[in-house]
Motif scaffolding. Structure first.
Motif, PDB file in Angstrom:
ATOM      1  N   LEU A   1       0.812  -1.146  -0.045  1.00 14.50           N
ATOM      2  CA  LEU A   1       0.108   0.175  -0.179  1.00 14.50           C
ATOM      3  C   LEU A   1       0.722   1.534  -0.088  1.00 14.50           C
ATOM      4  O   LEU A   1       0.173   2.341  -0.136  1.00 14.50           O
ATOM      5  N   ALA A   2       2.210   1.181   0.528  1.00 16.40           N
ATOM      6  CA  ALA A   2       2.690   2.554   0.319  1.00 16.40           C
ATOM      7  C   ALA A   2       3.362   3.224  -1.166  1.00 16.40           C
ATOM      8  O   ALA A   2       3.744   4.464  -0.736  1.00 16.40           O
ATOM      9  N   GLN A   3       3.513   2.497  -1.682  1.00 19.33           N
ATOM     10  CA  GLN A   3       3.493   2.945  -2.674  1.00 19.33           C
ATOM     11  C   GLN A   3       3.135   4.092  -3.134  1.00 19.33           C
ATOM     12  O   GLN A   3       3.385   5.549  -4.329  1.00 19.33           O
ATOM     13  N   ASP A   4       1.607   4.436  -4.299  1.00 13.58           N
ATOM     14  CA  ASP A   4       0.691   5.357  -4.306  1.00 13.58           C
ATOM     15  C   ASP A   4      -0.612   5.370  -3.414  1.00 13.58           C
ATOM     16  O   ASP A   4      -0.933   6.894  -3.082  1.00 13.58           O
ATOM     17  N   PHE A   5      -0.698   4.413  -2.489  1.00 15.94           N
ATOM     18  CA  PHE A   5      -2.108   4.334  -2.446  1.00 15.94           C
ATOM     19  C   PHE A   5      -2.118   5.465  -0.534  1.00 15.94           C
ATOM     20  O   PHE A   5      -2.481   6.524  -0.323  1.00 15.94           O
ATOM     21  N   MET A   6      -1.451   4.863  -0.015  1.00 18.97           N
ATOM     22  CA  MET A   6      -0.843   5.582   1.208  1.00 18.97           C
ATOM     23  C   MET A   6      -0.437   6.816   1.307  1.00 18.97           C
ATOM     24  O   MET A   6      -0.378   8.098   2.097  1.00 18.97           O
ATOM     25  N   PRO A   7       0.895   7.057  -0.019  1.00 22.32           N
ATOM     26  CA  PRO A   7       1.264   9.059   0.409  1.00 22.32           C
ATOM     27  C   PRO A   7       0.051   9.742  -0.638  1.00 22.32           C
ATOM     28  O   PRO A   7      -0.027  10.618   0.597  1.00 22.32           O
ATOM     29  N   GLN A   8      -0.833   9.210  -0.665  1.00 24.42           N
ATOM     30  CA  GLN A   8      -2.025  10.477  -1.074  1.00 24.42           C
ATOM     31  C   GLN A   8      -2.657  10.384  -0.369  1.00 24.42           C
ATOM     32  O   GLN A   8      -3.393  11.535   0.490  1.00 24.42           O
ATOM     33  N   VAL A   9      -3.774   9.155   0.626  1.00 20.99           N
ATOM     34  CA  VAL A   9      -4.058   9.350   2.119  1.00 20.99           C
ATOM     35  C   VAL A   9      -3.349  10.018   2.947  1.00 20.99           C
ATOM     36  O   VAL A   9      -3.746  11.234   3.734  1.00 20.99           O
ATOM     37  N   VAL A  10      -2.106  10.398   3.186  1.00 15.88           N
ATOM     38  CA  VAL A  10      -1.412  11.086   3.953  1.00 15.88           C
ATOM     39  C   VAL A  10      -1.199  12.488   3.436  1.00 15.88           C
ATOM     40  O   VAL A  10      -1.406  12.972   4.303  1.00 15.88           O
ATOM     41  N   HIS A  11      -1.196  12.418   2.761  1.00 19.56           N
ATOM     42  CA  HIS A  11      -0.951  14.019   1.887  1.00 19.56           C
ATOM     43  C   HIS A  11      -2.833  14.970   2.308  1.00 19.56           C
ATOM     44  O   HIS A  11      -2.488  16.002   2.792  1.00 19.56           O
ATOM     45  N   ASP A  12      -3.530  14.058   1.656  1.00 19.71           N
ATOM     46  CA  ASP A  12      -5.494  14.131   2.399  1.00 19.71           C
ATOM     47  C   ASP A  12      -5.426  14.692   3.919  1.00 19.71           C
ATOM     48  O   ASP A  12      -5.705  15.269   3.968  1.00 19.71           O
ATOM     49  N   PHE A  13      -4.562  13.929   4.566  1.00 17.67           N
ATOM     50  CA  PHE A  13      -5.058  13.815   5.916  1.00 17.67           C
ATOM     51  C   PHE A  13      -3.890  15.335   6.582  1.00 17.67           C
ATOM     52  O   PHE A  13      -4.624  15.770   7.478  1.00 17.67           O
ATOM     53  N   MET A  14      -2.691  14.957   6.511  1.00 15.74           N
ATOM     54  CA  MET A  14      -2.252  16.138   6.667  1.00 15.74           C
ATOM     55  C   MET A  14      -3.050  17.562   6.247  1.00 15.74           C
ATOM     56  O   MET A  14      -2.406  18.910   6.570  1.00 15.74           O
ATOM     57  N   ALA A  15      -3.477  17.650   5.075  1.00 16.67           N
ATOM     58  CA  ALA A  15      -4.086  18.996   4.318  1.00 16.67           C
ATOM     59  C   ALA A  15      -5.565  19.596   5.519  1.00 16.67           C
ATOM     60  O   ALA A  15      -5.323  21.002   5.039  1.00 16.67           O
ATOM     61  N   SER A  16      -5.865  18.403   5.945  1.00 14.08           N
ATOM     62  CA  SER A  16      -6.534  18.808   7.141  1.00 14.08           C
ATOM     63  C   SER A  16      -6.039  19.017   8.184  1.00 14.08           C
ATOM     64  O   SER A  16      -6.551  19.020   8.980  1.00 14.08           O
ATOM     65  N   HIS A  17      -5.801  18.145   8.964  1.00 13.47           N
ATOM     66  CA  HIS A  17      -4.711  18.651  10.010  1.00 13.47           C
ATOM     67  C   HIS A  17      -3.992  19.347  10.040  1.00 13.47           C
ATOM     68  O   HIS A  17      -2.556  18.656   9.567  1.00 13.47           O
ATOM     69  N   LYS A  18      -3.655  20.369   9.400  1.00 13.34           N
ATOM     70  CA  LYS A  18      -2.776  21.516   9.239  1.00 13.34           C
ATOM     71  C   LYS A  18      -1.544  21.436  10.960  1.00 13.34           C
ATOM     72  O   LYS A  18      -2.119  21.826  11.489  1.00 13.34           O
ATOM     73  N   GLY A  19       0.126  21.644  10.751  1.00 11.31           N
ATOM     74  CA  GLY A  19       0.440  21.897  11.636  1.00 11.31           C
ATOM     75  C   GLY A  19       0.749  20.240  11.878  1.00 11.31           C
ATOM     76  O   GLY A  19       1.863  20.457  13.111  1.00 11.31           O
ATOM     77  N   VAL A  20       0.563  19.205  11.895  1.00 15.06           N
ATOM     78  CA  VAL A  20       0.127  17.875  12.011  1.00 15.06           C
ATOM     79  C   VAL A  20       1.759  17.333  11.727  1.00 15.06           C
ATOM     80  O   VAL A  20       2.266  17.340  10.428  1.00 15.06           O
TER      81      VAL A  20
END
Length: 307
Positions: A104-123
């Protein structure tokens, strides 16, 4: 040593800032007589003259200025603590450490992490990629907050939750002779160059067992630990393979042919946590987002649990 109350110190600070007891009362949202009483008690406690009373104003003495500097240091610390608590409450502070299996780490997880960080600024987020066994090891030793793994774990130091249940898919090069088949079975792959996952992967033995029971022989000349390497190898025209759905679906965008395979070979995604400490709200939020994103593969995944 002087016995001081926080309310007395708070009143002294407010008077130093406002210059009058009336102004201090407005800052503290209490009455002016209450401020005067607190200030008087404060002076009595420290046994130092802090103000010169001139008409309606209070002029601080040099001793008051020295004391105010120390008070401000304390209040800066308290205000910083309050801001930090507010940021944590609003998810603008904190760290989340994730360790994930390669599938899951090549494409899927980076996108999920990107979206998570976008909604959790500063984390701040750390994403490490390790084998499923290493994921379990790092979670059990509490090096990470969340682990994504495919293996079954029986360890009292690890809490396991089923994230999604799935099955392996057959992948073929573009223009392969089986590209028009609706379903692939072991007999279809007789004599094919087959890309196997490494022997460290438990799913390897499930795949080998399926072909052995069918009495089908394959050319086993290449194996890899990583499913996206298997996909890239097949896409180049060098054989066929069985891989997890998330990796296969990602490579279908590049022309890889994906087909259902029978007999069904289960491939499950688990989310794991350290069992000896409670989950942070950040970890819970990320788990919820991860589960939602897996639902987009409804034709392949059965989402076992919502967080």
């Amino acid at each position: 040593m002087a016995r001081l109350s926080f309310r007395q110190v708070e009143a002294f600070r407010a008077v130093m800032i406002a210059g009058t007891t009336t102004g201090a009362a407005e800052i503290l949202c209490i009455s002016q007589p209450a401020v005067s009483r607190l200030l008087s008690d404060f002076e009595e406690s420290v046994k130092v003259r802090l103000f010169e009373r001139t008409k309606k104003r209070l002029l601080p003495t040099p001793e008051a200025m020295i004391l105010f500097e120390e008070v401000e240091k304390s209040f800066v610390g308290i205000e910083k603590l309050a801001r930090t608590a507010e940021e944590l409450r609003d998810f603008h502070r904190g760290t989340l450490r994730i360790v994930c299996m390669p599938a899951l780490a090549q494409d899927f997880m980076p996108q999920v992490v990107h979206d998570f960080m976008a909604s959790h600024k500063g984390v701040a987020v750390t994403l490490q990629v390790r084998s499923s066994q290493q994921v379990a090891d790092w979670i059990s030793t509490q090096h990470f907050d969340i682990g994504i793994s495919a293996i079954k774990v029986s360890d009292p130091a690890i809490e396991v939750q089923s994230l999604a249940k799935s099955q392996l898919l057959c992948i073929l090069p573009p223009n392969h002779r089986l590209a028009s088949n609706a379903l692939i079975i072991p007999e279809d792959l007789e004599g094919e160059m087959f890309v196997s996952l490494g022997t460290e992967q438990s799913v390897r033995y499930k795949v080998d067992e399926a072909f052995e029971q069918a009495g089908v022989k394959r050319q086993l000349l290449f194996d890899t630990q990583v499913s996206h390497v298997a996909c890239a190898y097949v896409l180049a025209g060098s054989g066929v393979s069985l891989v997890d759905p998330a990796t296969a679906i990602n490579y279908s965008k590049r022309g890889l042919v994906i087909k259902p395979f029978k007999p069904k070979i289960e491939f499950n995604y688990n989310i794991i946590y350290p069992a000896t400490r409670s989950k942070s709200q950040l970890a819970i939020d990320f788990s919820e987002l991860l589960c939602k994103r897996l639902k987009k593969y409804n034709n392949t995944f059965y989402v076992a649990k919502s967080f």
